[in-house]
Design a protein around this motif. Structure first.
Motif, mmCIF file in Angstrom:
data_model
loop_
_atom_site.group_PDB
_atom_site.id
_atom_site.type_symbol
_atom_site.label_atom_id
_atom_site.label_comp_id
_atom_site.label_asym_id
_atom_site.label_seq_id
_atom_site.Cartn_x
_atom_site.Cartn_y
_atom_site.Cartn_z
ATOM 1 N N LEU A 63 -25.344 18.257 -40.036
ATOM 2 C CA LEU A 63 -25.536 19.671 -39.727
ATOM 3 C C LEU A 63 -26.677 20.268 -40.550
ATOM 4 C CD1 LEU A 63 -21.820 20.852 -39.538
ATOM 5 C CD2 LEU A 63 -23.396 20.478 -37.635
ATOM 6 N N GLU A 64 -26.807 19.839 -41.799
ATOM 7 C CA GLU A 64 -27.854 20.386 -42.658
ATOM 8 C C GLU A 64 -29.247 20.052 -42.113
ATOM 9 O OE1 GLU A 64 -24.124 20.065 -44.857
ATOM 10 O OE2 GLU A 64 -25.264 18.641 -43.630
ATOM 11 N N SER A 65 -29.446 18.791 -41.730
ATOM 12 C CA SER A 65 -30.741 18.403 -41.177
ATOM 13 C C SER A 65 -30.948 19.001 -39.797
ATOM 14 C CB SER A 65 -30.849 16.875 -41.116
ATOM 15 O OG SER A 65 -30.898 16.321 -42.403
ATOM 16 N N GLU A 66 -29.879 19.143 -39.036
ATOM 17 C CA GLU A 66 -29.985 19.767 -37.711
ATOM 18 C C GLU A 66 -30.464 21.213 -37.832
ATOM 19 O OE1 GLU A 66 -26.684 21.228 -34.780
ATOM 20 O OE2 GLU A 66 -27.008 19.072 -34.457
ATOM 21 N N ASP A 114 -34.935 25.114 -37.093
ATOM 22 C CA ASP A 114 -35.915 26.068 -37.612
ATOM 23 C C ASP A 114 -37.338 25.643 -37.263
ATOM 24 O OD1 ASP A 114 -36.760 28.339 -39.329
ATOM 25 O OD2 ASP A 114 -37.533 26.728 -40.603
ATOM 26 N N TRP A 115 -37.627 24.346 -37.431
ATOM 27 C CA TRP A 115 -38.966 23.856 -37.089
ATOM 28 C C TRP A 115 -39.215 23.950 -35.586
ATOM 29 C CZ3 TRP A 115 -43.126 21.426 -39.833
ATOM 30 C CH2 TRP A 115 -43.005 21.514 -41.223
ATOM 31 N N TYR A 116 -38.216 23.704 -34.788
ATOM 32 C CA TYR A 116 -38.334 23.862 -33.331
ATOM 33 C C TYR A 116 -38.657 25.310 -32.978
ATOM 34 C CZ TYR A 116 -36.641 24.461 -28.519
ATOM 35 O OH TYR A 116 -36.519 24.802 -27.195
ATOM 36 N N ARG A 117 -38.004 26.244 -33.640
ATOM 37 C CA ARG A 117 -38.260 27.660 -33.382
ATOM 38 C C ARG A 117 -39.705 28.031 -33.719
ATOM 39 N NH1 ARG A 117 -38.592 31.651 -36.723
ATOM 40 N NH2 ARG A 117 -37.696 30.432 -38.440
ATOM 41 N N ARG A 118 -40.237 27.442 -34.783
ATOM 42 C CA ARG A 118 -41.588 27.799 -35.233
ATOM 43 C C ARG A 118 -42.703 27.051 -34.510
ATOM 44 N NH1 ARG A 118 -42.507 26.533 -40.760
ATOM 45 N NH2 ARG A 118 -40.578 25.352 -40.997
ATOM 46 N N HIS A 119 -42.429 25.798 -34.103
ATOM 47 C CA HIS A 119 -43.502 24.949 -33.571
ATOM 48 C C HIS A 119 -43.281 24.473 -32.139
ATOM 49 C CE1 HIS A 119 -45.336 24.702 -37.572
ATOM 50 N NE2 HIS A 119 -44.132 24.479 -38.060
ATOM 51 N N VAL A 136 -26.663 12.412 -31.912
ATOM 52 C CA VAL A 136 -27.931 12.458 -32.651
ATOM 53 C C VAL A 136 -28.746 13.636 -32.143
ATOM 54 C CG1 VAL A 136 -30.098 11.262 -33.134
ATOM 55 C CG2 VAL A 136 -27.951 9.970 -33.048
ATOM 56 N N THR A 137 -29.158 14.498 -33.051
ATOM 57 C CA THR A 137 -30.078 15.585 -32.701
ATOM 58 C C THR A 137 -31.498 15.088 -32.921
ATOM 59 O OG1 THR A 137 -28.483 17.279 -33.339
ATOM 60 C CG2 THR A 137 -30.785 17.937 -33.233
ATOM 61 N N GLN A 138 -32.321 15.262 -31.903
ATOM 62 C CA GLN A 138 -33.708 14.763 -31.966
ATOM 63 C C GLN A 138 -34.676 15.898 -31.666
ATOM 64 O OE1 GLN A 138 -35.901 12.207 -28.802
ATOM 65 N NE2 GLN A 138 -35.157 10.734 -30.306
ATOM 66 N N TRP A 139 -35.624 16.055 -32.567
ATOM 67 C CA TRP A 139 -36.721 17.001 -32.327
ATOM 68 C C TRP A 139 -37.990 16.199 -32.143
ATOM 69 C CZ3 TRP A 139 -40.531 19.183 -36.157
ATOM 70 C CH2 TRP A 139 -41.357 20.155 -35.553
#
Length: 417
Positions: free
Chosen positions: A363-366, A371-376, A403-406
Motif C-alpha cells: 500500500l505504501e508504494s502504491e 501520486d506520480w501517476y497524478r503528476r505525470h 500487483v499495481t503497475q505504473w
C-alpha cells in the motif's frame, strides 16, 4: 617514396580471403593486394599470399586487435594499405572496426564468400532461414538464447574446442538430441566434415578453422522456453524474489524493448525482467542493480543459463548505485520504490521517449505510484492472477497478491519541468 593514393580513392582496401587462398581470389582482389605498399592481416591470412606477387610490407595484427587499429593505420598513413579479412570483412570481421575508425568513404571492401554462405551451400540450407551465432571472443552461453525446436543454427567457432563446448551446452540445456555437423576448412582443398548428436558427442578437437551446424531437437522432458516474454517461473533459480510469469509478460509489454536499447532493472531480485528484455533481441542491453550480493550472483547464473551472459549486474543500493550507469532507454523498478530519491533519480535519467515501469504489492508504494501517476500521467493498472488449485475433492481459485503497475513515457514537456 611511394606517392599517396589519388584524391577520391579510398585509403584502405579490405580484401576478403577464404581458406582456398590466392587461387580463390578474383582479379580485383589480387590487383589490390599486388599493388599495396602495406599488407595487414592475421599471420594465417598473410601466409596465404605468394611472396613473388605481393611484395608489400607485411604487418600482423597485434593482440588485442581493436585498440591497435588507430595507431597501426596512422603509422602507415599516405601508403596504399590492403587489409586481409576472413571471408566477408563486413560479417563479424575487421571491416566493422575499420569503418567505425575511418568512415565508410575511406574504405574499399572486396568481400569473399563468408563461411556462412559456404556452409549453407554444403548443407542445402537457405541462408535467410539460418540463424548465425558467433562464439568468437564471446561466451558459449549466448548460444542458449537461440535454442528452439526445429531451428537451424550456424555457430562461428572460436577454435578447435568450440564443437565440444557446443555439444556440452546442448546437453545441459535439454537439447541433447540435436544433430551437430562440423565443417572444417570450408572452401579449401582440405575441406572435411563430421557429425553426431550432442548426447553422443565424443570427437576430439580437430581443425581450429571450423563452423558448427546445429539442427535443434529438444529432449521430451526439457522445459520449453518460448521466444516471447513470460518464460516459466521454473526457468529461474530464485529465493522467491521473482516477478511471476504473467506479471512479467505484462511488464515486458509495457517496457516495449526495441533493438539496441538499454534497460535499467532496479531491484533485480532474480533478474527475470532484465533477462527477458535481452532475450527480446540480440542487440538489447540491460543493467540490473541488486543490493543483495547473493541475489546478484544468482542473477548472473540465470542470465548465463538463459543465453544472455552479457547482462551487467551491479551490486549496490539504488539510487546511489545508479550514478555511474549509462543513460537508459527504459527503467523497471521492481523493488525499493520507497527508498528516498529512487523514483526521482530514475525519472531524471530517462531521455525524452524513455519508458518507466514500476510494480508493487504494498500500500505504501502504491500510494507513491498514485501520486506520480497524478503528476505525470501514463497508465496505472492493477494486475490480478488466480490459479486453479485443489480444494478438498474439488477445485477452486487461489488468488496471488495483486500487483499495481505504473507505466509512463517521458514527454518533451516532462523533460523541461
Amino acid at each position: 617514396m611511394t606517392p599517396a593514393p589519388p584524391a577520391g580513392i579510398p585509403a584502405v582496401t579490405v580484401v576478403g580471403i577464404g581458406a582456398d587462398g590466392w587461387d580463390g581470389l578474383p582479379a580485383a582482389s589480387r590487383a589490390a593486394l599486388t599493388g599495396a605498399d602495406v599488407l595487414i592481416g592475421g599471420p594465417r591470412q598473410l601466409d596465404l599470399l605468394p611472396a613473388d606477387a605481393c611484395a608489400g610490407e607485411r604487418v600482423a595484427w597485434p593482440s588485442p586487435l581493436r585498440p591497435a587499429v588507430p595507431g597501426l593505420l596512422a603509422a602507415h598513413a599516405g601508403r596504399r594499405i590492403a587489409v586481409l579479412a576472413s571471408g566477408d570483412p563486413m560479417f563479424y570481421g575487421i571491416g566493422r572496426a575499420l569503418s567505425e575508425e575511418l568512415g565508410a568513404a575511406a574504405l574499399h571492401v572486396l568481400p569473399h564468400p563468408s563461411s556462412v554462405s559456404l556452409a549453407c551451400a554444403r548443407l542445402g540450407w537457405p541462408v535467410e532461414d539460418t540463424e548465425v551465432v558467433t562464439l568468437v571472443g564471446r561466451p558459449a552461453a549466448r548460444l542458449a538464447a537461440a535454442l528452439h525446436e526445429g531451428r537451424r543454427l550456424l555457430v562461428l567457432s572460436a577454435n578447435a574446442a568450440t564443437p565440444g563446448e557446443v555439444a556440452a551446452l546442448l546437453r545441459d540445456r535439454g537439447f541433447g538430441p540435436s544433430r551437430l555437423r562440423v565443417l572444417e576448412q570450408l572452401g579449401s582443398p582440405h575441406e572435411s566434415s563430421y557429425e553426431d548428436v550432442a548426447d553422443a558427442w565424443s570427437h576430439a578437437p580437430a581443425d581450429p578453422l571450423n563452423v558448427v551446424a546445429v539442427e535443434c531437437r529438444r529432449s521430451p522432458d526439457a522445459l520449453r522456453l518460448g521466444a516471447v516474454p513470460g518464460l516459466p517461473d521454473a526457468a529461474y533459480e530464485s529465493d522467491g524474489q521473482l516477478t511471476k510469469r504473467y506479471v512479467r509478460a505484462a511488464t515486458l509489454a509495457a517496457l516495449a524493448p526495441e533493438p539496441g536499447e538499454l534497460l535499467w532493472d532496479v531491484g533485480g531480485g532474480s533478474g527475470s525482467i532484465a533477462v527477458e528484455w535481452m532475450r527480446a533481441h540480440p542487440a538489447c542491453r540491460a543493467v540490473t542493480v541488486e543490493k543483495n550480493p547473493v541475489r546478484a550472483e544468482r542473477i548472473t547464473r540465470n542470465a548465463e543459463r538463459l543465453g544472455v551472459p552479457g547482462l551487467r549486474v551491479v551490486t549496490g543500493a539504488a539510487p546511489v548505485a545508479l550514478a555511474e550507469l549509462p543513460a537508459p532507454d527504459a527503467v523497471f523498478i521492481g523493488g525499493g520504490l520507497t527508498a528516498p530519491g529512487l523514483l526521482d533519480a530514475c525519472w531524471e535519467a530517462l531521455p525524452v521517449g524513455g519508458r518507466l515501469v514500476a510494480n508493487t504489492v504494498t500500500l505504501e508504494s502504491e500510494a507513491l505510484l498514485t501520486d506520480w501517476y497524478r503528476r505525470h500521467g501514463g497508465e496505472l493498472v492493477r494486475l490480478a492472477v488466480a490459479q486453479a488449485v485443489p480444494v478438498g475433492g474439488f477445485t477452486g481459485w487461489r488468488q496471488a497478491m495483486p500487483v499495481t503497475q505504473w507505466s509512463v513515457t517521458k514527454s518533451p514537456q516532462e523533460s523541461r519541468s
